[in-house]
Write a protein that holds these residues in place. Structure first.
Motif, PDB file in Angstrom:
ATOM      1  N   GLY A   1       0.800  -1.218   0.000  1.00  0.00           N
ATOM      2  CA  GLY A   1       0.000   0.000   0.000  1.00  0.00           C
ATOM      3  C   GLY A   1       0.832   1.267   0.000  1.00  0.00           C
ATOM      4  O   GLY A   1       2.046   1.243  -0.180  1.00  0.00           O
ATOM      5  N   ASN A   2       0.173   2.373   0.199  1.00  0.00           N
ATOM      6  CA  ASN A   2       0.822   3.678   0.238  1.00  0.00           C
ATOM      7  C   ASN A   2       0.979   4.119   1.681  1.00  0.00           C
ATOM      8  O   ASN A   2       0.148   3.813   2.525  1.00  0.00           O
ATOM      9  CB  ASN A   2      -0.030   4.714  -0.506  1.00  0.00           C
ATOM     10  CG  ASN A   2      -0.243   4.335  -1.941  1.00  0.00           C
ATOM     11  OD1 ASN A   2       0.583   3.691  -2.547  1.00  0.00           O
ATOM     12  ND2 ASN A   2      -1.382   4.705  -2.484  1.00  0.00           N
ATOM     13  N   ARG A   3       2.054   4.878   1.942  1.00  0.00           N
ATOM     14  CA  ARG A   3       2.261   5.416   3.283  1.00  0.00           C
ATOM     15  C   ARG A   3       2.594   6.892   3.171  1.00  0.00           C
ATOM     16  O   ARG A   3       3.198   7.336   2.196  1.00  0.00           O
ATOM     17  CB  ARG A   3       3.390   4.669   3.994  1.00  0.00           C
ATOM     18  CG  ARG A   3       3.076   3.205   4.184  1.00  0.00           C
ATOM     19  CD  ARG A   3       4.143   2.485   4.934  1.00  0.00           C
ATOM     20  NE  ARG A   3       5.416   2.576   4.238  1.00  0.00           N
ATOM     21  CZ  ARG A   3       6.574   2.146   4.723  1.00  0.00           C
ATOM     22  NH1 ARG A   3       6.630   1.593   5.907  1.00  0.00           N
ATOM     23  NH2 ARG A   3       7.684   2.260   4.031  1.00  0.00           N
ATOM     24  N   VAL A   4       2.196   7.652   4.196  1.00  0.00           N
ATOM     25  CA  VAL A   4       2.387   9.099   4.211  1.00  0.00           C
ATOM     26  C   VAL A   4       3.023   9.500   5.533  1.00  0.00           C
ATOM     27  O   VAL A   4       2.646   8.992   6.586  1.00  0.00           O
ATOM     28  CB  VAL A   4       1.031   9.830   4.051  1.00  0.00           C
ATOM     29  CG1 VAL A   4       1.225  11.331   4.113  1.00  0.00           C
ATOM     30  CG2 VAL A   4       0.363   9.432   2.757  1.00  0.00           C
ATOM     31  N   GLY A   5       3.972  10.431   5.465  1.00  0.00           N
ATOM     32  CA  GLY A   5       4.589  10.983   6.664  1.00  0.00           C
ATOM     33  C   GLY A   5       4.608  12.494   6.586  1.00  0.00           C
ATOM     34  O   GLY A   5       4.751  13.071   5.500  1.00  0.00           O
ATOM     35  N   LEU A   6       4.444  13.149   7.726  1.00  0.00           N
ATOM     36  CA  LEU A   6       4.443  14.609   7.797  1.00  0.00           C
ATOM     37  C   LEU A   6       5.617  15.094   8.636  1.00  0.00           C
ATOM     38  O   LEU A   6       5.920  14.502   9.668  1.00  0.00           O
ATOM     39  CB  LEU A   6       3.152  15.119   8.427  1.00  0.00           C
ATOM     40  CG  LEU A   6       1.852  14.801   7.708  1.00  0.00           C
ATOM     41  CD1 LEU A   6       0.678  15.250   8.553  1.00  0.00           C
ATOM     42  CD2 LEU A   6       1.810  15.453   6.362  1.00  0.00           C
ATOM     43  N   VAL A   7       6.240  16.184   8.190  1.00  0.00           N
ATOM     44  CA  VAL A   7       7.301  16.833   8.950  1.00  0.00           C
ATOM     45  C   VAL A   7       6.874  18.283   9.126  1.00  0.00           C
ATOM     46  O   VAL A   7       6.822  19.045   8.156  1.00  0.00           O
ATOM     47  CB  VAL A   7       8.655  16.768   8.210  1.00  0.00           C
ATOM     48  CG1 VAL A   7       9.733  17.456   9.017  1.00  0.00           C
ATOM     49  CG2 VAL A   7       9.027  15.336   7.900  1.00  0.00           C
ATOM     50  N   VAL A   8       6.534  18.650  10.368  1.00  0.00           N
ATOM     51  CA  VAL A   8       6.108  20.018  10.674  1.00  0.00           C
ATOM     52  C   VAL A   8       6.937  20.478  11.870  1.00  0.00           C
ATOM     53  O   VAL A   8       6.687  20.076  13.004  1.00  0.00           O
ATOM     54  CB  VAL A   8       4.595  20.087  10.987  1.00  0.00           C
ATOM     55  CG1 VAL A   8       4.167  21.521  11.240  1.00  0.00           C
ATOM     56  CG2 VAL A   8       3.790  19.500   9.834  1.00  0.00           C
ATOM     57  N   SER A   9       7.944  21.316  11.613  1.00  0.00           N
ATOM     58  CA  SER A   9       8.863  21.724  12.676  1.00  0.00           C
ATOM     59  C   SER A   9       8.319  22.914  13.465  1.00  0.00           C
ATOM     60  O   SER A   9       7.308  23.525  13.099  1.00  0.00           O
ATOM     61  CB  SER A   9      10.217  22.090  12.076  1.00  0.00           C
ATOM     62  OG  SER A   9      10.134  23.334  11.420  1.00  0.00           O
ATOM     63  N   LYS A  10       9.028  23.261  14.524  1.00  0.00           N
ATOM     64  CA  LYS A  10       8.630  24.396  15.353  1.00  0.00           C
ATOM     65  C   LYS A  10       8.743  25.724  14.616  1.00  0.00           C
ATOM     66  O   LYS A  10       8.158  26.710  15.048  1.00  0.00           O
ATOM     67  CB  LYS A  10       9.476  24.440  16.626  1.00  0.00           C
ATOM     68  CG  LYS A  10       9.117  23.360  17.607  1.00  0.00           C
ATOM     69  CD  LYS A  10       9.875  23.544  18.898  1.00  0.00           C
ATOM     70  CE  LYS A  10       9.475  22.490  19.900  1.00  0.00           C
ATOM     71  NZ  LYS A  10      10.179  22.665  21.179  1.00  0.00           N
ATOM     72  N   ALA A  11       9.462  25.751  13.515  1.00  0.00           N
ATOM     73  CA  ALA A  11       9.569  26.976  12.722  1.00  0.00           C
ATOM     74  C   ALA A  11       8.235  27.357  12.092  1.00  0.00           C
ATOM     75  O   ALA A  11       8.021  28.514  11.724  1.00  0.00           O
ATOM     76  CB  ALA A  11      10.627  26.817  11.633  1.00  0.00           C
ATOM     77  N   VAL A  12       7.327  26.396  11.969  1.00  0.00           N
ATOM     78  CA  VAL A  12       6.009  26.655  11.377  1.00  0.00           C
ATOM     79  C   VAL A  12       5.166  27.525  12.302  1.00  0.00           C
ATOM     80  O   VAL A  12       4.384  28.354  11.838  1.00  0.00           O
ATOM     81  CB  VAL A  12       5.297  25.328  11.042  1.00  0.00           C
ATOM     82  CG1 VAL A  12       3.870  25.557  10.608  1.00  0.00           C
ATOM     83  CG2 VAL A  12       6.066  24.595   9.965  1.00  0.00           C
ATOM     84  N   GLY A  13       5.309  27.359  13.608  1.00  0.00           N
ATOM     85  CA  GLY A  13       4.534  28.159  14.553  1.00  0.00           C
ATOM     86  C   GLY A  13       4.418  27.447  15.884  1.00  0.00           C
ATOM     87  O   GLY A  13       5.079  26.433  16.127  1.00  0.00           O
ATOM     88  N   ASN A  14       3.549  27.970  16.720  1.00  0.00           N
ATOM     89  CA  ASN A  14       3.363  27.340  18.029  1.00  0.00           C
ATOM     90  C   ASN A  14       2.589  26.029  17.869  1.00  0.00           C
ATOM     91  O   ASN A  14       2.221  25.639  16.772  1.00  0.00           O
ATOM     92  CB  ASN A  14       2.677  28.302  19.008  1.00  0.00           C
ATOM     93  CG  ASN A  14       1.284  28.700  18.579  1.00  0.00           C
ATOM     94  OD1 ASN A  14       0.639  28.017  17.799  1.00  0.00           O
ATOM     95  ND2 ASN A  14       0.819  29.814  19.096  1.00  0.00           N
ATOM     96  N   ALA A  15       2.336  25.344  18.980  1.00  0.00           N
ATOM     97  CA  ALA A  15       1.713  24.023  18.931  1.00  0.00           C
ATOM     98  C   ALA A  15       0.344  24.048  18.261  1.00  0.00           C
ATOM     99  O   ALA A  15      -0.012  23.128  17.517  1.00  0.00           O
ATOM    100  CB  ALA A  15       1.594  23.446  20.339  1.00  0.00           C
TER     101      ALA A  15
END
Length: 115
Positions: free
Chosen positions: A42-56
């Protein structure tokens, strides 16, 4: 929501997608999408969202929007493709509509560029 079997979870899996010679990559001002052929079922997806994007709050909203859109787009992705989506700092100030629009175009480009 993405089912558990469609999520990239291990650091080694993320690295394999990002370092693959056979991967396709597409970048925009808010997102970078990398797609690579894998041996996994199947297909798999991963997300990378660092603290540089903003607060929690901003980071979690960004992840929710991207996960929800990928769940809708997953059936359109060819089988045995892993996708990593990296959010740039500009993604924190973008609306949900802008993120969805960017993801639609970048995903199509990254998948078509893979070898």
């Amino acid at each position: 929501m993405l089912p558990t079997n469609h999520r990239l979870r291990d650091s080694a899996d993320f690295s394999a997608v990002l370092r693959s010679r056979r991967s396709g990559r597409a970048a925009g001002p808010r997102l970078v999408v990398t797609a690579a052929t894998s041996a996994a079922d199947g297909n798999r997806v991963g997300l990378v969202v660092s603290k540089a994007v903003g607060n929690a709050v901003v980071r979690n909203r960004t992840k929710r929007v991207l996960r929800h859109r990928m769940a809708a787009l997953l059936p359109t992705v060819p089988e045995h493709v892993d996708v990593v989506i990296r959010a740039n700092p500009a993604a924190g100030s973008a609306s949900g509509h802008q993120l969805r629009h960017d993801l639609d175009g970048l995903l199509e480009t990254a998948v078509s560029r893979r070898r």
